[in-house]
Write a protein that holds these residues in place. Structure first.
Motif, PDB file in Angstrom:
ATOM      1  N   HIS A 394      12.150  59.054  86.586  1.00  0.00           N
ATOM      2  CA  HIS A 394      13.087  59.500  85.548  1.00  0.00           C
ATOM      3  C   HIS A 394      12.374  59.407  84.214  1.00  0.00           C
ATOM      4  O   HIS A 394      11.293  58.812  84.109  1.00  0.00           O
ATOM      5  CB  HIS A 394      14.350  58.626  85.545  1.00  0.00           C
ATOM      6  CG  HIS A 394      14.058  57.176  85.367  1.00  0.00           C
ATOM      7  ND1 HIS A 394      14.089  56.530  84.147  1.00  0.00           N
ATOM      8  CD2 HIS A 394      13.678  56.222  86.275  1.00  0.00           C
ATOM      9  CE1 HIS A 394      13.764  55.261  84.300  1.00  0.00           C
ATOM     10  NE2 HIS A 394      13.503  55.032  85.576  1.00  0.00           N
ATOM     11  N   TYR A 395      12.952  60.014  83.181  1.00  0.00           N
ATOM     12  CA  TYR A 395      12.319  60.018  81.857  1.00  0.00           C
ATOM     13  C   TYR A 395      13.219  59.294  80.873  1.00  0.00           C
ATOM     14  O   TYR A 395      14.313  59.762  80.569  1.00  0.00           O
ATOM     15  CB  TYR A 395      12.063  61.457  81.386  1.00  0.00           C
ATOM     16  CG  TYR A 395      11.058  61.543  80.260  1.00  0.00           C
ATOM     17  CD1 TYR A 395       9.695  61.544  80.528  1.00  0.00           C
ATOM     18  CD2 TYR A 395      11.457  61.614  78.936  1.00  0.00           C
ATOM     19  CE1 TYR A 395       8.752  61.613  79.508  1.00  0.00           C
ATOM     20  CE2 TYR A 395      10.539  61.687  77.905  1.00  0.00           C
ATOM     21  CZ  TYR A 395       9.184  61.683  78.195  1.00  0.00           C
ATOM     22  OH  TYR A 395       8.260  61.752  77.175  1.00  0.00           O
ATOM     23  N   ALA A 396      12.763  58.145  80.383  1.00  0.00           N
ATOM     24  CA  ALA A 396      13.523  57.246  79.503  1.00  0.00           C
ATOM     25  C   ALA A 396      14.454  56.390  80.356  1.00  0.00           C
ATOM     26  O   ALA A 396      14.737  56.717  81.516  1.00  0.00           O
ATOM     27  CB  ALA A 396      14.275  58.000  78.419  1.00  0.00           C
ATOM     28  N   PRO A 397      14.937  55.277  79.792  1.00  0.00           N
ATOM     29  CA  PRO A 397      15.631  54.275  80.627  1.00  0.00           C
ATOM     30  C   PRO A 397      17.102  54.565  80.900  1.00  0.00           C
ATOM     31  O   PRO A 397      17.803  53.719  81.440  1.00  0.00           O
ATOM     32  CB  PRO A 397      15.483  52.994  79.793  1.00  0.00           C
ATOM     33  CG  PRO A 397      15.380  53.469  78.378  1.00  0.00           C
ATOM     34  CD  PRO A 397      14.649  54.779  78.434  1.00  0.00           C
ATOM     35  N   TYR A 398      17.587  55.750  80.549  1.00  0.00           N
ATOM     36  CA  TYR A 398      19.025  56.010  80.665  1.00  0.00           C
ATOM     37  C   TYR A 398      19.507  55.917  82.113  1.00  0.00           C
ATOM     38  O   TYR A 398      20.563  55.330  82.400  1.00  0.00           O
ATOM     39  CB  TYR A 398      19.359  57.393  80.110  1.00  0.00           C
ATOM     40  CG  TYR A 398      20.832  57.718  80.152  1.00  0.00           C
ATOM     41  CD1 TYR A 398      21.685  57.276  79.140  1.00  0.00           C
ATOM     42  CD2 TYR A 398      21.378  58.430  81.215  1.00  0.00           C
ATOM     43  CE1 TYR A 398      23.043  57.547  79.192  1.00  0.00           C
ATOM     44  CE2 TYR A 398      22.729  58.708  81.266  1.00  0.00           C
ATOM     45  CZ  TYR A 398      23.562  58.271  80.255  1.00  0.00           C
ATOM     46  OH  TYR A 398      24.906  58.541  80.309  1.00  0.00           O
ATOM     47  N   GLU A 399      18.768  56.507  83.034  1.00  0.00           N
ATOM     48  CA  GLU A 399      19.254  56.630  84.407  1.00  0.00           C
ATOM     49  C   GLU A 399      19.509  55.285  85.089  1.00  0.00           C
ATOM     50  O   GLU A 399      20.622  55.071  85.621  1.00  0.00           O
ATOM     51  CB  GLU A 399      18.283  57.490  85.233  1.00  0.00           C
ATOM     52  CG  GLU A 399      18.436  58.981  85.026  1.00  0.00           C
ATOM     53  CD  GLU A 399      17.936  59.469  83.678  1.00  0.00           C
ATOM     54  OE1 GLU A 399      18.302  60.576  83.259  1.00  0.00           O
ATOM     55  OE2 GLU A 399      17.154  58.731  83.028  1.00  0.00           O
ATOM     56  N   PRO A 400      18.565  54.350  85.107  1.00  0.00           N
ATOM     57  CA  PRO A 400      18.874  53.050  85.735  1.00  0.00           C
ATOM     58  C   PRO A 400      20.036  52.340  85.051  1.00  0.00           C
ATOM     59  O   PRO A 400      20.867  51.705  85.719  1.00  0.00           O
ATOM     60  CB  PRO A 400      17.565  52.262  85.580  1.00  0.00           C
ATOM     61  CG  PRO A 400      16.503  53.290  85.449  1.00  0.00           C
ATOM     62  CD  PRO A 400      17.142  54.418  84.699  1.00  0.00           C
ATOM     63  N   GLY A 401      20.098  52.432  83.719  1.00  0.00           N
ATOM     64  CA  GLY A 401      21.201  51.797  83.003  1.00  0.00           C
ATOM     65  C   GLY A 401      22.544  52.389  83.391  1.00  0.00           C
ATOM     66  O   GLY A 401      23.529  51.672  83.562  1.00  0.00           O
ATOM     67  N   LEU A 421      16.292  48.082  91.981  1.00  0.00           N
ATOM     68  CA  LEU A 421      15.769  47.504  90.736  1.00  0.00           C
ATOM     69  C   LEU A 421      14.738  46.414  91.028  1.00  0.00           C
ATOM     70  O   LEU A 421      13.683  46.354  90.396  1.00  0.00           O
ATOM     71  CB  LEU A 421      16.919  46.937  89.900  1.00  0.00           C
ATOM     72  CG  LEU A 421      17.904  47.966  89.316  1.00  0.00           C
ATOM     73  CD1 LEU A 421      19.119  47.265  88.743  1.00  0.00           C
ATOM     74  CD2 LEU A 421      17.229  48.820  88.250  1.00  0.00           C
ATOM     75  N   ASP A 428       9.825  54.834  85.131  1.00  0.00           N
ATOM     76  CA  ASP A 428      10.148  55.494  83.857  1.00  0.00           C
ATOM     77  C   ASP A 428       8.926  56.254  83.352  1.00  0.00           C
ATOM     78  O   ASP A 428       7.955  55.658  82.877  1.00  0.00           O
ATOM     79  CB  ASP A 428      10.596  54.444  82.837  1.00  0.00           C
ATOM     80  CG  ASP A 428      11.043  55.080  81.523  1.00  0.00           C
ATOM     81  OD1 ASP A 428      10.966  56.306  81.389  1.00  0.00           O
ATOM     82  OD2 ASP A 428      11.464  54.327  80.622  1.00  0.00           O
ATOM     83  N   TYR A 430       8.720  58.113  80.759  1.00  0.00           N
ATOM     84  CA  TYR A 430       8.589  58.054  79.297  1.00  0.00           C
ATOM     85  C   TYR A 430       7.603  56.954  78.908  1.00  0.00           C
ATOM     86  O   TYR A 430       6.718  57.159  78.073  1.00  0.00           O
ATOM     87  CB  TYR A 430       9.956  57.789  78.663  1.00  0.00           C
ATOM     88  CG  TYR A 430       9.905  57.589  77.162  1.00  0.00           C
ATOM     89  CD1 TYR A 430       9.757  58.667  76.305  1.00  0.00           C
ATOM     90  CD2 TYR A 430      10.011  56.311  76.615  1.00  0.00           C
ATOM     91  CE1 TYR A 430       9.704  58.485  74.926  1.00  0.00           C
ATOM     92  CE2 TYR A 430       9.961  56.114  75.243  1.00  0.00           C
ATOM     93  CZ  TYR A 430       9.813  57.205  74.408  1.00  0.00           C
ATOM     94  OH  TYR A 430       9.756  57.024  73.042  1.00  0.00           O
ATOM     95  N   GLY A 431       7.745  55.791  79.530  1.00  0.00           N
ATOM     96  CA  GLY A 431       6.824  54.703  79.246  1.00  0.00           C
ATOM     97  C   GLY A 431       5.402  55.049  79.640  1.00  0.00           C
ATOM     98  O   GLY A 431       4.443  54.696  78.937  1.00  0.00           O
TER      99      GLY A 431
END
Length: 464
Positions: A394-401, A421, A428, A430-431
């Motif tokens: 995924h791109y950026a942490p939105y999805e797991p959150g 998790l 991620d 993005y990281g």
């Protein structure tokens, strides 16, 4: 902010706006004087927020009526302070759309609620209640309410002890704030706003702030920063770093991109390493700008587990996952087990074993959201049984959150989410990109990076 009868009047909105951006105050002042034309943009998102705000306000009004309270509804945008005072003297339980004005400061409180306690009106007085969409009450809202309390206090001969905010999803239970707790802060901001508009006009600059997201002047300020080649155009640079670099005589992206930071010199705030990182970013952006083509450089990781070394070995079972959600999608104000509204309305994922397959599942209500969340997690568990080495990218942490929120909201699939998790199934990107690649972009949002992986978008996007 308006000039009425040759006198500048200020509103509760001006108070919170000044807290968010001092430059905005000066732009609004010049517009009030007729020196600038106030821009207007048809923003569908802001229009939706206005509609949802009106809807929430109407629901709270209906709630008060349902409790048997007598309600005086003043005409919106047409009521005067005299109308409000007349309604207060008549002693209605609730006054809706109360106009407040002392000649200098003005505002319109959503609701005034009658409570016991002597005042100039008799053995009762009024407290202020505002309906807000935000789940958390911000400082600007509290300042607005303090101003309303001040104005109501002048009208009824007693300042209310409390002000209240009613947010969605809480059963119309108000959040209470003691006015005395915020009085000193309110008076300080009020004084500073007065000094900014009454005295000699201070020099301000359109520094990027969170207020920009909802400001009609954003294009004007953005054009100014671009004209000045402002340091804020450097991707990832912080205000602290911009301030430090200005003290070093570096005030533009070009200067930073061409600079060689003095050997051994250390910043008074922040780290040398951080400044070197943004200097490299500015250099890459400058190369891309001057060459008029996308430019990137690979970044050698300093330690293991950074950048591209964060990527696991590819697996035939890998999944690429994206979620779209909105706090006001669907029935934004329906209460769930978490007390939150809105929906994760679109689950999309791509699998690459065999033919590439795209899966899209839409949710139109809470029931659909729960069902799709469970289906996604079940599909991923089944897939992991077939491909134990798979990962979900995924791109950026939105999805797991978001998955964690859904797990808690519906009390389902807790073990499955927790296992993913703990086993680092989510990756991620993005990281990975931020640490592994330096690109000639002003932001590392995935849309800004499209030109680097030759993605051709069929639908044009508005300018960012």
């Amino acid at each position: 902010m308006k000039i009425l009868d040759k006198r500048l009047t200020l509103s509760a909105t001006d108070l919170s706006a000044h807290l968010g951006c001092h430059h905005l105050t000066q732009l609004n002042l010049r517009a009030a004087r007729g020196e600038l034309k106030r821009p207007y943009y048809d923003d569908p998102t802001l229009e939706l927020l206005r509609e949802k705000g009106i809807e929430h306000e109407a629901e709270y009004l209906a709630h008060l009526k349902g409790q048997g309270h007598s309600v005086t509804e003043l005409p919106e945008h047409a009521a005067t302070p005299d109308d409000t005072l007349a309604a207060m003297r008549e002693g209605a339980d609730v006054i809706f759309q109360a106009a407040l004005d002392d000649g200098r400061w003005r505002g319109r409180a959503d609701f005034l609620l009658r409570v016991e306690g002597a005042s100039g009106l008799g053995d009762y007085h009024y407290e202020v209640v505002d309906t807000k969409l935000a789940r958390e009450t911000r400082a600007g809202t509290v300042l607005q309410l303090c101003l309303y309390a001040d104005l109501v206090g002048q009208m009824q001969g007693r300042r209310p002890d409390r002000v209240m905010v009613v947010s969605p999803g809480k059963g119309f239970e108000p959040e209470v704030f003691r006015v005395d707790h915020y009085e000193a802060y309110y008076q300080l901001v009020k004084q500073r706003l007065g000094e900014a508009v009454d005295g000699e006009t201070p020099e301000t600059y359109p520094e990027p702030v969170s207020q920009c997201d909802i400001c009609n002047w954003f294009q004007v300020c953005g054009d100014k920063r671009r004209e000045d080649d402002h340091l804020s155009l450097v991707a990832g640079i912080s205000k602290l770093q911009r301030t430090e670099l200005a003290e070093w005589g570096i005030e533009t992206l070009t200067q930073l991109g061409e600079a060689t930071l003095e050997e051994g010199k250390r910043p008074t705030r922040g780290t040398r390493q951080g400044l070197e990182k943004v200097q490299d970013q500015a250099r890459v952006q400058l190369i891309g700008r001057q060459g008029k083509h996308p430019y990137h450089e690979m970044v050698q990781p300093v330690v293991g587990g950074e950048g591209l070394t964060r990527l696991p070995e590819p697996s035939e079972g890998d999944v690429f996952f994206d979620l779209e959600g909105d706090a006001f999608a669907g029935d934004a104000f329906s209460e769930t087990q978490s007390g939150a509204g809105g929906l994760e309305y679109l689950f999309g994922w791509v699998t690459v074993d065999g033919d590439q397959q795209y899966n899209a599942h839409w949710a139109y209500d809470a029931e659909g959201e729960k069902r799709i969340f469970e289906q996604f997690m079940d599909a991923m568990v089944e897939r992991r049984q077939r491909f134990p080495d798979m990962h979900i990218y995924h791109y950026a942490p939105y999805e797991p959150g978001a998955l964690k929120r859904l797990m808690g909201r519906y009390a389902t699939r807790e073990e499955e989410v927790d296992d993913f998790l703990r086993q680092a199934v989510f990756v991620d990107l993005y990281g990975v990109v931020r640490q592994g690649v330096r690109c000639s972009v002003e932001s590392y949002s995935i849309k800004r990076l499209e030109e680097f992986y030759e993605y051709e978008r069929e639908q044009a996007l508005p300018e960012l």
